[in-house]
Design an enzyme around this catalytic site. Structure first.
Site, short mmCIF file in Angstrom:
data_model
loop_
_atom_site.label_atom_id
_atom_site.label_comp_id
_atom_site.label_asym_id
_atom_site.label_seq_id
_atom_site.Cartn_x
_atom_site.Cartn_y
_atom_site.Cartn_z
N SER A 162 0.86 -1.26 0.01
CA SER A 162 0.01 0.03 -0.12
C SER A 162 0.80 1.28 -0.07
CB SER A 162 -0.90 -0.09 1.18
OG SER A 162 -0.14 0.19 2.48
N GLY A 163 2.07 0.89 0.14
CA GLY A 163 2.95 2.14 0.16
C GLY A 163 3.29 2.65 -1.31
N TYR A 164 4.42 3.78 -1.54
CA TYR A 164 4.63 4.23 -2.64
C TYR A 164 5.48 3.30 -3.48
CZ TYR A 164 2.65 8.62 -1.19
OH TYR A 164 1.82 9.85 -0.77
N CYS A 202 17.29 5.25 -2.29
CA CYS A 202 16.97 6.14 -3.53
C CYS A 202 18.33 7.09 -3.72
CB CYS A 202 15.75 6.81 -3.39
SG CYS A 202 15.30 7.64 -1.90
N ASN A 234 12.94 8.65 -7.64
CA ASN A 234 13.25 7.96 -6.39
C ASN A 234 12.44 6.73 -6.25
OD1 ASN A 234 11.42 10.21 -6.03
ND2 ASN A 234 10.93 9.09 -4.01
#
Lengths: 348, 348, 348, 348
Positions: free
Chosen positions: A12-14, A149, A315
């Site tokens: 559910s994160g980026y 990143c 990133n």
């Protein structure tokens, strides 16, 4: 060949969302499961609205994970090392996008993360996830730990110089300008739009943890020091790394160009960007947004022997999900660019 | 006392507009004339829409300039040195906001600007316009040359360290992040919104002319080198300077704090910003937008003796018009803060 | 089947750049030529930096155009009607992205464009380029005229209502919020970043030419009036259309939903976006940036019978190049989604 | 005359912060106390960083409030009506910036706010806070209720037309484009920067509570209906209201100009902005950011008799704190512009 089944823990994160976006269009992959405790049972597109109409997948719980060919871990700091035993029973191959297994040296981990590592025995088994440095090990790797990143941008900018021993080891100043997505998808006082909008915030002038990764990857014959600082700017996606190094011998820009070419000419995702004229003489994050490219450029100050190396990545892509899918392709003997061919947008 | 009459040569640009905004509210000043060849005869508010309803002043031509007490020059590079004879007949006092008279050394000028100076004889008569460094000379000065915006941010960030001889002279890396207003009000390919929007552009990695000013002002017992780079980011107003210096002796953050306090505690426009917690631990350009403040903060990396000094200004205010009005106030024995008290906005 | 050869006349603009991006990845297409007088001889990636490393194509001149299967025209207003004879000799099929052939009625053209059309005889031969309305004619069309970006957003928002005769014909207020790329790639005073940044500018409160297209496409049994206004906001790509219509009979949101479903359920590029909760309850331009989607949602004010219909597109994609490629696919009996499957990014 | 002592209840929010900024520079005012439960004991500049160095005031608790001449209330919805008895014992005059006392009609309050009002008896005692409509009542008022930000922009845009009975009462469509500061200073999922950045979000297509205020203030001989919609755009401060009304008689733009002039020519904070040429032909929020201006402009579509009226304000100034200080000045017989003279910035 039958599809490779993958699942994503912490989807559910980026980074998880980017993995879903990429893997949904990967011809050799079938996404089996995506976990989220917080959004359990919801359609993934409720959290990742760009996937609306692309999939009917719903989030499941961590305990529902079924065996699969490869498991991507996008969990909060510390979770991967805690549950690695369990995860390795679920899948023969694991790509961890957290920071848990990036540092090979347990002492370095303890020093930078302020706690001792739970599984120092496994640190050696994880390949550091930058293909341009560790492609060969990846081909046979069971575990891969994706790079940070900012570290990815910095390392790709400086790798040829330090590998060749051309830069002074303790005078490298690396400044990254970063977007708000680096801080993840949980709202907080600092991410509140009226506060974060238009800010140019020196949020980590010193002691940024990614410095540890840079030093690990760029120390060859002698230990290098990464004097690292990070500034948050008005941007959602993207990192621009500006690295200032002092050459330890006299080189022309043409010499440097040749060295970078020798390292990156055949790399599918590293572009040397250095134009004499036009608007786009050096790398820019917005031009690689959504792509897996790392653009690298440089300018030499002949009078002081300072070389400024500039690199730009997304990133969430080359800095996270894209890098992981590239590694995934390598692990499975697939073309590295598969599912990673989006060229980016202009204007944007 | 009767009003001080001032005129502005080149008042249609951004610095000229800021001067108009400030001087219209200056209780001791009467704006006599504002020139613009391009907008001759127009109301100034057609060019500077924030002045709508504030004044009925119209732009006149350069040749219409009448004698006045002080003349502000906001002309393109080279114009001031060309016409200085004429201007000095119009006004006993001149504040030049261009780069023409910033460098005291004609050789340095020729080296950085690629042409020899037309009036090397006058260079010595111009006081470099940063009050925090040259307040005393300003009190009796006839000519003042306002400092470059980036140079102002960098110099105020590092002045105490170099004045005290605490920083290594040839290892200072200074990176500025700048807004689009620095490039002036003339549209061009690079300033086109779809291109400039959201960009993080390394437009001057080396050889930025402001480095010459920094080296002039920060070289005391030994010559310092300003390793300077500039990156354009998504912002209209503002400069954030991040300076990386290596201390040549062991100091604590508290020691450094005391040194900065000793230089800036009584300065009306320099604030030391260094909070242990909260959202605003270090300087941020948006918090000084529209103000004459230069906020300065720092963080020490004890393990490497690298000190990161961060400063923020509004390039059109402390970096141009505000700095000029502060100098104006000093020249006339007025309170330095007069017409410069706007505290800035939050949120913004 | 052998590749379809296409050329692009006027390929240095934003729509031309998007066509290049899409067609370079279209498996059935070979890009033969791309013209630009201004950038003649340059690599296309010098103008469209996102294509760096994707192609070695160079811009040629208009007179160098060779016969091809289909010609895309992205020329300034008026050029297509002037040269249509010549172009139709070069290619059997033409897709014109300009406004020249959008209006079927020469009088309407003269009224809205202030000059009489040069080729009124051809107006009837051009199919208006919105596939959702004119798919069938496209299958056999020789000439297609892509719709205006704002018109596309407005028409797709309101088509089901007006086709069904459910909305009052002379009370439709349509407001579009648009990004800066709509104004093209030539810099001007209004597009200068310090001016255009953060602006909310009512640049065309009345008499916007796209209203003519909307009225043409939404007038069925009775003539409808498009009360149209356009506001430029801080965005590069994207249009949000907010249409306010008054229903001429009592309907529930569920009734309206069914009507929209009946028109759009099987459309590959129209998504009905109306969620009860979550962050993304209605269409948002940034979620369709780079995609060919038109997201449509609505909310009914039961107390006044006002229906607010909201639609979002990327003006360069569904509003220009994407719409043209979709039409291209239809003309050639290819799957409509070919080369148009990018789902968009989140977060962004 | 001795300073007027004021206190602010709920001073840690954005409106409270603006009040502090304005009142600190108000020559007739002494700020006595500022309350915040959440930031009790902290310096106000920790929350409002633009006040750094401007004051040593600290937040106190609500129960610490001492008697003062005037109390500003910036409390969450419902708090003012709950504690009004207590507050009116503390101060003889009160300016409430919440929505509690804006609607004169208890039924309207119940209908729009979904609960019955706790003090319907007091509704009649509060003067609605727009000076341009209620200046005279303010001169003797004890209680003033500041208007909603969007309502203020809409009402000032349309007041002359409805007062004169020139617009059709049930066909007014009002669309506001608003910045993120309208939602207050508490972070939430919707205000998270990666989500909120660059969004064009139709967050309230119908049933926005400010419509009730607009209808109350613009209904004269007949009840008007405000068909109101709100869209959140990429902006922190500012509101642009675009109002579409249909005139009920034939008027020229010159006629309309005269009517607006007759209402606003002598207003210190309403500017009619309608230029034939140049970049700034109509109101723009960024040009009034930080100011108390409401700029109003219009364009007539003669062919349909639709008049588009455009107004711009800073939601935290003319839409909140600035409006309140203007009312404060009126209540005390002071010049209305006192402490409100900041002209705004350009470029910005």
């Amino acid at each position: 060949m039958s599809a490779i089944t993958v699942s994503i823990a912490g989807a559910s994160g980026y980074a998880g969302g980017e993995l879903l976006r990429l893997l949904l269009f990967h011809p050799d992959v079938r996404i089996q499961q995506a976990t989220s405790e917080r959004h359990f049972g919801q359609f993934v597109h409720k959290v990742h609205p760009n996937l609306r109409g692309q999939t009917t997948l719903k989030f499941c719980g961590m305990d529902d994970l079924q065996p699969c060919d490869l498991l991507f871990l996008c969990l909060p700091h510390g979770e991967a090392q805690k549950r690695i035993e369990h995860f390795s029973q679920i899948a023969p191959r694991i790509i961890d996008l957290s920071a848990d297994f990036r540092l090979q040296n347990p002492d370095a981990y303890a020093r930078w993360y302020g706690q001792s590592h739970l599984r120092p025995d496994l640190l050696g088994q994880f390949v550091y996830g930058i293909p341009e440095l560790h492609r060969q090990q990846m081909q046979t790797a069971r575990f891969i730990s994706s790079a940070g990143c900012n570290a990815t941008a910095a390392i790709l900018a400086l790798y040829p110089l330090f590998k060749e021993g051309l830069a002074q080891a303790n005078q490298a100043i690396i400044e990254v300008k970063v977007g708000s997505s680096e801080a993840g998808n949980r709202p907080n006082e600092a991410s509140h739009h009226p506060v974060r909008h238009g800010c140019v915030r020196s949020f980590k002038p010193t002691r940024h943890r990614h410095a540890a990764e840079i030093e690990q990857e760029l120390s060859f014959n002698e230990a290098m020091t990464a004097h690292f600082s990070a500034t948050a700017i008005e941007m959602v996606r993207g990192v621009l790394a500006t690295a200032h190094v002092f050459l330890n011998r006299k080189l022309s820009e043409k010499d440097i160009w040749k060295i970078y070419r020798s390292y990156y000419a055949s790399e599918p995702f590293v572009r040397i960007v250095k134009e004499r004229d036009g608007l786009y003489r050096y790398p820019e994050p917005k031009l690689v947004a959504g792509t897996n490219f790392c653009d690298v450029g440089f300018e030499l100050d002949g009078s002081t022997n300072r070389l400024v190396v500039i690199s730009a990545i997304d990133n969430l892509m080359k800095g996270a999900a894209g890098q992981a899918v590239q590694a995934f392709n390598i692990m499975h003997g697939l073309p590295e660019t598969r599912a990673l061919q989006f060229p980016g947008l202009h204007p944007v």
